[in-house]
Design an enzyme around this catalytic site. Sequence first.
Site, PDB file in Angstrom:
ATOM      1  N   CYS A  60     -38.367  40.685 -15.831  1.00  0.00           N
ATOM      2  CA  CYS A  60     -38.796  39.628 -16.758  1.00  0.00           C
ATOM      3  C   CYS A  60     -40.016  38.883 -16.220  1.00  0.00           C
ATOM      4  CB  CYS A  60     -37.703  38.574 -16.962  1.00  0.00           C
ATOM      5  SG  CYS A  60     -36.048  39.205 -17.124  1.00  0.00           S
ATOM      6  N   ASP A  61     -39.981  38.513 -14.960  1.00  0.00           N
ATOM      7  CA  ASP A  61     -40.955  37.544 -14.443  1.00  0.00           C
ATOM      8  C   ASP A  61     -41.939  38.096 -13.408  1.00  0.00           C
ATOM      9  OD1 ASP A  61     -39.732  35.607 -16.009  1.00  0.00           O
ATOM     10  OD2 ASP A  61     -38.293  35.066 -14.457  1.00  0.00           O
ATOM     11  N   CYS A  73     -34.854  37.681 -12.190  1.00  0.00           N
ATOM     12  CA  CYS A  73     -35.165  38.898 -12.945  1.00  0.00           C
ATOM     13  C   CYS A  73     -36.613  39.321 -12.722  1.00  0.00           C
ATOM     14  CB  CYS A  73     -34.886  38.673 -14.429  1.00  0.00           C
ATOM     15  SG  CYS A  73     -35.280  40.111 -15.442  1.00  0.00           S
TER      16      CYS A  73
END
Length: 314
Positions: A141-142, A138
């Site tokens: 997300c990261d 992701c």
Amino acid sequence: MAENIEKVKCLIIGSGPAGYTAAVYAARANLDPILYTGSEPGGQLMITTDVENYPGYPEGIMGPQMMDDFRKQAERFGTDIRYEMITKVDFTGPIHKAWTEAGAEIHADTIVISTGASAKWLGLESEQQLMNKGVSACAVCDGFFYRGKEVAVVGGGDTAAEEALYLSKLCPQVHLLVRRDEMRASAIMQERVLKTENIIVHWNTETKEIQGDDSVESVKVFNNKTNEESVIDVKGFFVAIGHKPNTDIFKDWIDLDDTGYIITKGKSTQTNREGVFASGDAQDNIYRQAVTAAGTGCMAALDAERYLTEKGII
Ligand code: NDP
């Protein structure tokens, strides 16, 4: 009714942000919800580290901690949480039937499906070892953690294109590893990728190994046209080869799209079966965020409450 059949007003299947949020709303509406967590309580957030884009946590929060908070909030209002799988359903009639892995039978007036989706992985040992240590599924997300660093994305579909484009705004160089000599992504996404100067597309390229001890240092790749192996230095490795919605047990009852995502009606969470509602990633292949999943979990509980009121059940 047989003694071993449990009767409930609202059965929630799944325990990510969607399921727990549905539980908070359903419990506060006196629907006495029962929530079955499935085999991975907490869902995909349990395999992420810092979550920095969920509103309300100015300093960020660890994914597992956030799911623990969600669970406690659902429990605080009386949700009955059970750490088991629902393995079979029957949505023939107005009473929806579900069976647990232990064989218990539940009859529910409403069902909220929030079984999520699972990222597909390459299946390499090194991928498992370096999970959350540079390996992620992701970028939204990261990606932030790889600002200013070189990264690789594997995949050739719209997800990979989107991840590569997102990362290209944070990273000096993005290596997109495509296993064939063409991408599966839509024409417009391919065009964007190919026009972005800091995305290098490596065609016919398969990942052999992700290298590094405690963090990703490089990736060993194999060109299946030239049969040559090479090593690309990267700090982040994003796997974007698709997601699989966890909807197999519903396929005989609920309308799914070609890739298995549950189809919901209009702006609601209503499925093609009365009283069965779907929320979170099981019905969303576009946004896939914790906050959007929580939003649809709330919607599903409100839709279930309205349905129960209209039917005179509550
Ligand atoms: P897709 O199934 O479309 O693409 C998966 C990609 O990963 C393919 O290029 C495939 O290669 C590659 N792949 C699969 N397994 C491996 C492997 N083991 N090693 C290397 N490469 C592999 O999945 P997506 O998640 O990209 O998209 C799913 C659906 O969601 C699509 O319909 C897509 O259009 C949609 N979507 C839409 C978005 C949007 O509209 N904004 C954003 C994201 C997704 P190959 O082609 O060789 O099989």
